[in-house]
Structure formats: structure tokens, C-alpha cells
Design a protein around this motif. Structure first.
Motif, mmCIF file in Angstrom:
data_model
loop_
_atom_site.group_PDB
_atom_site.id
_atom_site.type_symbol
_atom_site.label_atom_id
_atom_site.label_comp_id
_atom_site.label_asym_id
_atom_site.label_seq_id
_atom_site.Cartn_x
_atom_site.Cartn_y
_atom_site.Cartn_z
ATOM 1 N N GLY A 110 -27.483 19.294 -36.484
ATOM 2 C CA GLY A 110 -29.274 19.224 -35.763
ATOM 3 C C GLY A 110 -29.521 17.058 -35.630
ATOM 4 O O GLY A 110 -28.531 16.482 -35.588
ATOM 5 N N ILE A 111 -30.257 17.501 -35.194
ATOM 6 C CA ILE A 111 -30.881 15.832 -34.438
ATOM 7 C C ILE A 111 -31.601 14.944 -35.902
ATOM 8 O O ILE A 111 -31.402 13.738 -35.361
ATOM 9 C CB ILE A 111 -31.797 16.298 -33.157
ATOM 10 C CG1 ILE A 111 -31.868 14.754 -32.846
ATOM 11 C CG2 ILE A 111 -33.261 16.709 -33.413
ATOM 12 C CD1 ILE A 111 -30.813 14.405 -31.866
ATOM 13 N N HIS A 164 -19.225 18.959 -43.792
ATOM 14 C CA HIS A 164 -20.062 19.766 -42.651
ATOM 15 C C HIS A 164 -19.174 20.436 -41.734
ATOM 16 O O HIS A 164 -19.485 21.423 -40.888
ATOM 17 C CB HIS A 164 -21.014 19.551 -42.366
ATOM 18 C CG HIS A 164 -22.412 19.099 -43.485
ATOM 19 N ND1 HIS A 164 -22.562 20.062 -44.808
ATOM 20 C CD2 HIS A 164 -23.108 18.431 -43.401
ATOM 21 C CE1 HIS A 164 -23.681 19.593 -45.631
ATOM 22 N NE2 HIS A 164 -24.194 17.998 -44.808
ATOM 23 N N GLY A 210 -30.921 16.750 -47.754
ATOM 24 C CA GLY A 210 -29.369 17.208 -46.928
ATOM 25 C C GLY A 210 -28.565 18.838 -46.743
ATOM 26 O O GLY A 210 -28.835 19.454 -46.928
HETATM 27 C C1 GLA Z 1 -27.244 17.813 -42.153
HETATM 28 C C2 GLA Z 1 -26.931 17.769 -40.813
HETATM 29 C C3 GLA Z 1 -28.716 17.847 -40.003
HETATM 30 C C4 GLA Z 1 -29.288 19.040 -41.191
HETATM 31 C C5 GLA Z 1 -29.318 18.368 -42.309
HETATM 32 C C6 GLA Z 1 -29.877 19.977 -43.326
HETATM 33 O O1 GLA Z 1 -27.063 16.658 -42.848
HETATM 34 O O2 GLA Z 1 -26.704 16.825 -40.239
HETATM 35 O O3 GLA Z 1 -29.136 17.936 -38.385
HETATM 36 O O4 GLA Z 1 -29.040 20.547 -40.149
HETATM 37 O O5 GLA Z 1 -27.381 18.872 -42.689
HETATM 38 O O6 GLA Z 1 -31.462 20.119 -42.850
#
Ligand code: GLA
Length: 381
Positions: A171-172, A221, A331
Motif C-alpha cells: 500500500g501507500i 512481503h 507492520g
Molecule cells: C507493509 C506494507 C504497507 C502495509 C503494511 C501493513 O508494511 O508495505 O503498505 O500494507 O505492510 O499495514
């Protein structure tokens, strides 16, 4: 021990035999609350921490030369090759994507330069070391070219590099907080409209009130679980006829399969908790914020299923300690870090207790650090 700025500067001098022309920093982050909902159009409440990634550089030569000082690894290519997303792997993919998209945003043709990067954000610990890396690199490159990019543009182009070069469907949140954090504050972000709703003051003074506990369990991830959760959210939203899962109503989730219902329950309730947490912060209601953090962890553990035994052990040990307001994973999960929120006076004992119980259960040590709300990316003068 030297800090990232000193290490990067010294490595630049050693590698290129001259001083760098510019330096830029960007911070890692914790997320106070609002987990796994940035990619569902939700609200998130991250806080930049006082651990930076630092990039130093100069415009010289015909080639792109980037040295990752902590890894002792180079990225070298011709400027024109930066556009080929399939050429690069690992940290080089992040770097190449960010550099290509930064040139594009500046409306400049890629050219040669020398950059060295070093970081004090623990790698792969869920503290957003990648976003700190990306945003520091963009900030430096824009600085070297005498341009200043809009902070949202920086966040978006860095996210695009993750998607298209590193193939992480993030996500952002991480890029936005690294680019826009304000010292002493957490930031309430609306990820649907992509705007900063407000900067929320953390407890004031030099009080340490946030302990970060690193389980030292590492998880990438780009692996399946993160992408699988994101895909499930999108499918559940479609089944409910919503653009974003955060817009669904709790009362309507019964139409979903059991698995999707649990996932949607986390997403919808987490968005509500985040908005309530921002209200608690405004009112200086720290124990109220802590309660919401606890509920957030339980929801991530039971409904969203992204916690693990190590994170749960830290959280349980912290919550059992006197004076703790709240504790949760922070996270992406599946390892990484938990945060413990408590008054400064209670911290030494909490830290002792968490460390002791972690060691008793896993026969090894967890890492700990106190975090202070720090500022977003900037050139270092
Ligand atoms: C990772 C992603 C984020 C968010 C978190 C979970 O850090 O980079 O965009 O989705 O996981 O909140």
C-alpha cells in the motif's frame, strides 16, 4: 558505532576518491494502528522513528553507480538500462525502479551519477527499511538535479517501484510516512483519497513512550501471504459490491464465506479503531489509545492471521507488565516487530520483563529500541 550518514560519507570518499555533493535522509516507521488496511482504502496512523536511511551522491561520469555500503554490494549499469524492470533483483530492483521513476517525474533523461547508501533502519524487521531506502534515494536524486518533487509524488513513485520492479503489492502507508512525517507527531492518513487528515501529537517532552521489540523473525512481503491477504480483500469487496473493503458494513459481512468474513471483519473494524485512536490522541487519552492498539493486535492475530508465536509472546508479556497502555504487532506481520506503548517511567521494567519472557520461551534474545517520533525525508545540509 558510526551512524548511517557517517558510514555513507566515508564509503563514498573511499569508493570515488572525493566528497559527495549532496546527502538525503528518510526515516523508518512504526504503525500505531491501522494495519493491513492501506490497500483497502482505510485510515492508518504511522509514526516515523529516529532511525534513518541515508543516501549521499554526486553527478559524475556516464554510468549509474550505486553502492550499498552495509551490504558491500554494487549496482552498476548504463542510465538507459534503468527502464528495464526485469534486469534487477533484490535491493537493486528497488533502487533501479526508484531511479527510473524519479527521472521520469523530473522529466529528465537518465544520466550517470554516483551514490552510496547506508541505513540504520533494521532490514526486513517490519520497520519499513524499504520505504526509507526508496524515499532517501528519490530525495537525493531530486536534490542532485536541483529539483524539488511534491511529497505525494515521491510516495507514489516509490510505491510504483515496489509494485513494478520489486513486485511487492504494498500500500501507500510506508512511503507516505517516510516522505511526510512531522517530528513529534504520528500521521493520520486516508488511503482512499490519499491525503493527510492530520498530524497527531505524541506524548510531549523527552518522555520515551514507545518501545519497539524485534522478534528477529524475518519475512519478505514479496512472498505469498501478503499478496494473498490483499487478493482476498479485493475479492471480498467485489462480492459485497464495494470498491474498497473498508467501506463495507459489519452488519453485511454475513453474506461472505467464513474465511472472507474474518478477513473483512478485521479490515472494517480496524478502520473504525484507527479513527477512534486519532480521537483518543487528540484528547490525550493514552490509555484509550492503548486499548485500541490491544484490540488491533487481537484482530490481526485471530481474524486476519498475520501474527506469529514470537509476536504474541512479546505482546502478552508486555500487557502483563504494570503500567502498559497497549501492545501490538506493527507492520506486515509474520515476524518483525511489536510496539509497546506506556509511560516512560514504566519502560525499563517492561523491557526487562519482555526480554526475559522471550528468552525463556525461544532460548534466544529479541532486540529492543526506544522510538521517538521523527521528521520525514529531507536533504541533509
Ligand atoms: C507493509 C506494507 C504497507 C502495509 C503494511 C501493513 O508494511 O508495505 O503498505 O500494507 O505492510 O499495514
Amino acid at each position: 558505532m558510526t551512524n548511517a550518514h557517517e558510514r555513507a560519507s566515508a564509503a563514498y570518499q573511499r569508493s570515488f576518491g572525493r566528497d559527495h555533493a549532496q546527502a538525503a535522509r528518510a526515516p523508518g516507521r512504526v504503525n500505531l494502528i491501522g494495519e493491513h488496511i492501506d490497500y483497502c482504502g482505510g485510515h492508518v496512523l504511522p509514526m516515523a522513528i529516529d532511525r534513518d536511511c541515508v543516501a549521499v551522491g554526486g553527478v559524475h561520469g556516464e554510468r549509474v553507480r550505486v553502492y550499498a555500503a552495509d551490504l558491500h554490494e554494487w549496482l552498476e549499469c548504463d542510465p538507459g538500462e534503468l527502464h528495464d524492470a526485469n534486469r534487477f533483483e533484490g535491493w537493486r530492483a528497488y533502487a533501479a525502479g526508484v531511479l527510473a521513476f524519479t527521472f521520469e517525474a523530473m522529466r529528465e533523461r537518465p544520466r550517470g551519477f554516483e551514490i552510496v547508501i547506508a541505513s540504520d533502519v533494521p532490514l526486513g524487521a517490519g520497520l519499513s527499511s524499504s520505504a526509507a531506502f526508496e524515499v532517501s534515494l528519490t530525495t537525493l536524486l531530486a536534490g542532485l538535479m536541483g529539483q524539488s518533487l511534491d511529497a505525494w509524488e515521491v510516495a507514489r513513485l516509490c510505491r510504483r517501484a515496489e509494485h513494478e520492479y520489486a513486485r511487492v503489492p504494498c500500500g501507500i502507508m510506508d512511503q507516505a510516512i517516510a516522505a511526510m512525517a512531522r517530528r513529534g507527531h504520528a500521521m493520520l492518513l486516508d488511503c482512499e483519497t490519499e491525503r493527510v487528515v492530520g498530524h497527531m501529537p505524541m506524548p510531549s517532552g523527552d518522555d520515551v513512550s514507545l518501545l519497539v521489540v524485534d522478534t528477529r523473525v524475518r519475512h519478505a512481503h514479496s512472498g505469498g501471504e501478503y499478496a494473498a491477504r490483499r487478493a482476498a480483500c479485493e475479492a471480498a469487496a467485489r462480492a459485497l459490491g464495494e470498491k474498497n473493503l473498508c467501506e463495507a458494513r459489519l452488519a453485511h459481512l454475513d453474506a461472505l464465506t467464513q474465511e472472507w468474513r474474518a478477513i473483512a471483519r478485521h479490515v472494517v473494524s480496524e478502520n473504525q479503531r484507527t479513527l477512534a485512536a486519532a480521537e483518543a490522541m487528540k484528547a490525550g487519552d493514552w490509555s484509550g489509545l492503548g486499548r485500541l492498539m490491544n484490540e488491533s493486535h487481537d484482530s490481526l492475530r485471530d481474524d486476519y492471521r498475520v501474527s506469529c508465536a514470537e509476536l504474541d509472546t512479546v505482546v502478552d508479556a508486555a500487557r502483563a507488565a504494570p503500567g502498559v497502555w497497549g501492545a501490538r504487532m506493527t507492520g506486515g506481520g509474520f515476524g518483525g516487530c511489536a510496539i509497546v506503548f506506556a509511560p516512560a517511567v514504566a519502560m525499563p521494567e517492561i523491557r526487562e520483563r519482555v526480554t526475559r519472557e522471550f528468552r525463556a520461551r525461544f532460548a534466544r534474545d529479541c532486540g529492543t529500541l526506544y522510538a521517538h517520533a521523527s521528521a520525514g525525508a529531507a536533504l541533509i545540509s
